[in-house]
Scaffold this motif. Structure first.
Motif, PDB file in Angstrom:
ATOM      1  N   LYS A 157      26.974   4.118   3.740  1.00  0.00           N
ATOM      2  CA  LYS A 157      27.960   2.893   4.187  1.00  0.00           C
ATOM      3  C   LYS A 157      27.902   2.962   5.817  1.00  0.00           C
ATOM      4  CE  LYS A 157      31.780   4.349   2.360  1.00  0.00           C
ATOM      5  NZ  LYS A 157      33.156   4.215   1.711  1.00  0.00           N
ATOM      6  N   ILE A 158      27.537   3.906   6.245  1.00  0.00           N
ATOM      7  CA  ILE A 158      27.750   3.859   7.943  1.00  0.00           C
ATOM      8  C   ILE A 158      26.358   2.991   8.330  1.00  0.00           C
ATOM      9  CG2 ILE A 158      27.242   5.162  10.034  1.00  0.00           C
ATOM     10  CD1 ILE A 158      28.745   7.493   8.561  1.00  0.00           C
ATOM     11  N   ARG A 159      25.389   3.402   7.793  1.00  0.00           N
ATOM     12  CA  ARG A 159      24.177   2.439   8.204  1.00  0.00           C
ATOM     13  C   ARG A 159      24.253   0.998   7.996  1.00  0.00           C
ATOM     14  NH1 ARG A 159      21.293   7.120   5.785  1.00  0.00           N
ATOM     15  NH2 ARG A 159      20.999   5.812   4.059  1.00  0.00           N
ATOM     16  N   ILE A 160      24.754   0.573   6.722  1.00  0.00           N
ATOM     17  CA  ILE A 160      25.189  -0.794   6.114  1.00  0.00           C
ATOM     18  C   ILE A 160      26.034  -1.317   7.057  1.00  0.00           C
ATOM     19  CG2 ILE A 160      26.125  -2.059   4.545  1.00  0.00           C
ATOM     20  CD1 ILE A 160      25.004  -0.059   2.539  1.00  0.00           C
ATOM     21  N   SER A 161      27.239  -0.554   7.733  1.00  0.00           N
ATOM     22  CA  SER A 161      28.271  -1.104   8.561  1.00  0.00           C
ATOM     23  C   SER A 161      27.794  -1.255   9.815  1.00  0.00           C
ATOM     24  CB  SER A 161      29.314   0.001   8.509  1.00  0.00           C
ATOM     25  OG  SER A 161      29.913   0.124   7.228  1.00  0.00           O
ATOM     26  N   ILE A 162      26.940  -0.435  10.415  1.00  0.00           N
ATOM     27  CA  ILE A 162      26.322  -0.707  11.650  1.00  0.00           C
ATOM     28  C   ILE A 162      25.640  -2.081  11.761  1.00  0.00           C
ATOM     29  CG2 ILE A 162      24.624   0.231  13.436  1.00  0.00           C
ATOM     30  CD1 ILE A 162      25.865   2.860  12.824  1.00  0.00           C
ATOM     31  N   GLY A 163      24.729  -2.119  10.646  1.00  0.00           N
ATOM     32  CA  GLY A 163      23.752  -3.312  10.486  1.00  0.00           C
ATOM     33  C   GLY A 163      24.592  -4.584  10.255  1.00  0.00           C
ATOM     34  N   ALA A 167      24.195  -7.572  12.841  1.00  0.00           N
ATOM     35  CA  ALA A 167      24.230  -9.142  12.254  1.00  0.00           C
ATOM     36  C   ALA A 167      25.136 -10.239  12.642  1.00  0.00           C
ATOM     37  CB  ALA A 167      23.937  -9.057  10.756  1.00  0.00           C
ATOM     38  N   ALA A 168      26.483  -9.523  12.303  1.00  0.00           N
ATOM     39  CA  ALA A 168      27.881 -10.394  12.617  1.00  0.00           C
ATOM     40  C   ALA A 168      27.658 -10.699  14.201  1.00  0.00           C
ATOM     41  CB  ALA A 168      28.949  -9.808  12.371  1.00  0.00           C
ATOM     42  N   ILE A 169      27.363  -9.913  15.218  1.00  0.00           N
ATOM     43  CA  ILE A 169      27.638 -10.194  16.656  1.00  0.00           C
ATOM     44  C   ILE A 169      26.298 -11.376  16.963  1.00  0.00           C
ATOM     45  CG2 ILE A 169      27.260  -9.319  19.027  1.00  0.00           C
ATOM     46  CD1 ILE A 169      28.316  -6.712  17.967  1.00  0.00           C
ATOM     47  N   ALA A 170      25.312 -11.134  16.372  1.00  0.00           N
ATOM     48  CA  ALA A 170      24.081 -12.175  16.442  1.00  0.00           C
ATOM     49  C   ALA A 170      24.499 -13.390  16.053  1.00  0.00           C
ATOM     50  CB  ALA A 170      22.789 -11.643  15.880  1.00  0.00           C
ATOM     51  N   LEU A 171      25.123 -13.469  14.983  1.00  0.00           N
ATOM     52  CA  LEU A 171      25.506 -14.766  14.255  1.00  0.00           C
ATOM     53  C   LEU A 171      26.546 -15.620  14.990  1.00  0.00           C
ATOM     54  CD1 LEU A 171      25.104 -13.888  10.313  1.00  0.00           C
ATOM     55  CD2 LEU A 171      23.753 -15.361  11.712  1.00  0.00           C
ATOM     56  N   ALA A 172      27.329 -14.614  15.461  1.00  0.00           N
ATOM     57  CA  ALA A 172      28.646 -15.387  15.993  1.00  0.00           C
ATOM     58  C   ALA A 172      28.275 -16.253  17.377  1.00  0.00           C
ATOM     59  CB  ALA A 172      29.452 -14.104  16.871  1.00  0.00           C
ATOM     60  N   PHE A 173      27.135 -16.194  17.722  1.00  0.00           N
ATOM     61  CA  PHE A 173      26.734 -17.171  18.936  1.00  0.00           C
ATOM     62  C   PHE A 173      26.581 -18.740  18.234  1.00  0.00           C
ATOM     63  CE2 PHE A 173      25.371 -13.188  20.701  1.00  0.00           C
ATOM     64  CZ  PHE A 173      25.636 -13.292  22.015  1.00  0.00           C
ATOM     65  N   ARG A 174      26.144 -18.729  17.051  1.00  0.00           N
ATOM     66  CA  ARG A 174      26.090 -19.965  16.401  1.00  0.00           C
ATOM     67  C   ARG A 174      27.109 -20.203  15.512  1.00  0.00           C
ATOM     68  NH1 ARG A 174      22.119 -23.712  16.346  1.00  0.00           N
ATOM     69  NH2 ARG A 174      21.765 -24.832  14.536  1.00  0.00           N
ATOM     70  N   TRP A 175      27.715 -19.323  14.513  1.00  0.00           N
ATOM     71  CA  TRP A 175      28.432 -19.408  13.285  1.00  0.00           C
ATOM     72  C   TRP A 175      29.803 -18.271  13.371  1.00  0.00           C
ATOM     73  CZ3 TRP A 175      23.210 -19.186  11.663  1.00  0.00           C
ATOM     74  CH2 TRP A 175      22.610 -20.258  11.539  1.00  0.00           C
ATOM     75  N   PRO A 176      30.553 -18.525  14.358  1.00  0.00           N
ATOM     76  CA  PRO A 176      31.285 -17.512  14.568  1.00  0.00           C
ATOM     77  C   PRO A 176      32.381 -17.209  13.337  1.00  0.00           C
ATOM     78  CG  PRO A 176      32.101 -19.275  15.764  1.00  0.00           C
ATOM     79  CD  PRO A 176      30.708 -19.390  15.453  1.00  0.00           C
ATOM     80  N   GLY A 177      32.645 -18.300  12.677  1.00  0.00           N
ATOM     81  CA  GLY A 177      33.297 -17.998  11.615  1.00  0.00           C
ATOM     82  C   GLY A 177      32.687 -17.062  10.518  1.00  0.00           C
ATOM     83  N   VAL A 178      31.471 -17.320  10.105  1.00  0.00           N
ATOM     84  CA  VAL A 178      30.563 -16.325   9.425  1.00  0.00           C
ATOM     85  C   VAL A 178      30.653 -14.789   9.700  1.00  0.00           C
ATOM     86  CG1 VAL A 178      28.106 -15.877   8.546  1.00  0.00           C
ATOM     87  CG2 VAL A 178      29.009 -18.263   8.796  1.00  0.00           C
ATOM     88  N   SER A 179      30.756 -14.631  11.173  1.00  0.00           N
ATOM     89  CA  SER A 179      30.712 -13.379  11.748  1.00  0.00           C
ATOM     90  C   SER A 179      32.096 -12.710  11.296  1.00  0.00           C
ATOM     91  CB  SER A 179      30.738 -13.300  13.253  1.00  0.00           C
ATOM     92  OG  SER A 179      29.325 -13.948  13.555  1.00  0.00           O
ATOM     93  N   CYS A 180      33.247 -13.481  11.339  1.00  0.00           N
ATOM     94  CA  CYS A 180      34.542 -13.088  11.048  1.00  0.00           C
ATOM     95  C   CYS A 180      34.579 -12.516   9.554  1.00  0.00           C
ATOM     96  CB  CYS A 180      35.722 -14.162  11.408  1.00  0.00           C
ATOM     97  SG  CYS A 180      35.903 -14.387  13.177  1.00  0.00           S
ATOM     98  N   GLY A 181      34.100 -13.163   8.765  1.00  0.00           N
ATOM     99  CA  GLY A 181      33.798 -13.021   7.623  1.00  0.00           C
ATOM    100  C   GLY A 181      32.988 -11.623   7.336  1.00  0.00           C
ATOM    101  N   LEU A 182      32.161 -11.445   7.890  1.00  0.00           N
ATOM    102  CA  LEU A 182      31.156 -10.138   7.935  1.00  0.00           C
ATOM    103  C   LEU A 182      32.133  -8.876   8.366  1.00  0.00           C
ATOM    104  CD1 LEU A 182      27.688 -11.282   8.974  1.00  0.00           C
ATOM    105  CD2 LEU A 182      28.352 -10.699   6.683  1.00  0.00           C
ATOM    106  N   TYR A 183      32.926  -9.176   9.227  1.00  0.00           N
ATOM    107  CA  TYR A 183      33.740  -8.340   9.834  1.00  0.00           C
ATOM    108  C   TYR A 183      34.830  -7.872   8.846  1.00  0.00           C
ATOM    109  CZ  TYR A 183      32.274  -9.617  14.258  1.00  0.00           C
ATOM    110  OH  TYR A 183      31.370 -10.047  15.620  1.00  0.00           O
ATOM    111  N   ALA A 184      35.169  -8.788   8.093  1.00  0.00           N
ATOM    112  CA  ALA A 184      36.231  -8.612   6.707  1.00  0.00           C
ATOM    113  C   ALA A 184      35.475  -7.821   5.629  1.00  0.00           C
ATOM    114  CB  ALA A 184      36.789  -9.981   6.318  1.00  0.00           C
ATOM    115  N   VAL A 185      34.395  -8.045   5.661  1.00  0.00           N
ATOM    116  CA  VAL A 185      33.430  -7.414   4.512  1.00  0.00           C
ATOM    117  C   VAL A 185      33.252  -5.755   4.692  1.00  0.00           C
ATOM    118  CG1 VAL A 185      31.218  -7.037   3.448  1.00  0.00           C
ATOM    119  CG2 VAL A 185      32.107  -9.290   3.672  1.00  0.00           C
ATOM    120  N   VAL A 186      33.093  -5.652   6.038  1.00  0.00           N
ATOM    121  CA  VAL A 186      32.935  -4.091   6.307  1.00  0.00           C
ATOM    122  C   VAL A 186      34.375  -3.423   6.095  1.00  0.00           C
ATOM    123  CG1 VAL A 186      32.239  -2.415   8.274  1.00  0.00           C
ATOM    124  CG2 VAL A 186      30.875  -4.689   7.993  1.00  0.00           C
TER     125      VAL A 186
END
Length: 204
Positions: A157-163, A167-186
């Motif tokens: 779970k730790i490795r999945i969460s870090i990854g 990914a969410a930080i990288a996506l935030a430069f173009r799709w910040p809404g998707v990033s917020c969704g990934l933060y919620a998933v973790v």
């Protein structure tokens, strides 16, 4: 009880008390950021939906760390200076939660790129500091032979969460809404309690 053992117990209690106080302050600051809707209507309340959702996710993260902190300390008998400093570094990262979530909520348009990236870095740094704290606890308590090491093991779970955070930080430069969704998933992944630590602590 020997003088050294008694001193270790006292320091452990002080560590727990101080850490609980910081957690309480962080949660209080988050709650104070909740604003009353501008008018007494459902529409006005729904307009604040994104703020409530972000604060709920943030509260989940804080609650998860508080619960895990309680459980890992239940499995150790000693702390040292390294543990105390690693705990302070973890709390320093945690103290950024109210600031980062306030910036994310107040940015226009919502969610904005830079605040979303900063929030992701806050989550990622806090996770790394937590791992450092956990490892120093293991090192101060019999290392690989400790109950804590047995409970932590090699966590996928730790490795999945870090990854996911990266990914969410990288996506935030173009799709910040998707990033917020990934933060919620973790947060959802960690919301399910880890029974290993609780079971070992219960046996002891």
């Amino acid at each position: 009880m020997s003088g050294r053992t008694r001193g270790d117990v006292i320091k452990k209690v002080r560590l727990e008390t101080f850490t609980d106080g910081v957690f309480a302050v962080v949660i209080t600051l988050m709650v104070l950021e909740l604003k009353v809707p501008a008018s007494p209507t459902w529409k006005s309340l729904l307009a604040e939906g994104s703020v409530f959702l972000c604060n709920l996710i943030n509260f989940l993260y804080v609650g998860i760390y508080w619960s895990n902190h309680h459980h890992v300390l239940a499995l150790i008998k000693r702390i040292n200076g390294t543990v105390m400093w690693s705990n302070l570094i973890f709390l320093c990262c945690l103290s950024l939660f109210p600031f980062s979530i306030k910036w994310l909520n107040n940015a226009t348009p919502w969610p904005a790129c830079v605040p979303t990236v900063f929030y992701g870095f806050t989550l990622l740094l806090t996770m790394f500091s937590w791992q450092c704290f956990s490892r120093t606890l293991v090192g101060a308590n019999s290392g690989s032979r400790s109950d804590l090491q047995r409970a932590l093991g090699c966590d996928r779970k730790i490795r999945i969460s870090i990854g996911t955070h990266i990914a969410a930080i990288a996506l935030a430069f173009r799709w910040p809404g998707v990033s917020c969704g990934l933060y919620a998933v973790v947060a959802g992944i960690w919301f399910v309690s880890d029974r290993r630590i609780g079971e070992i602590a219960g046996r002891d």
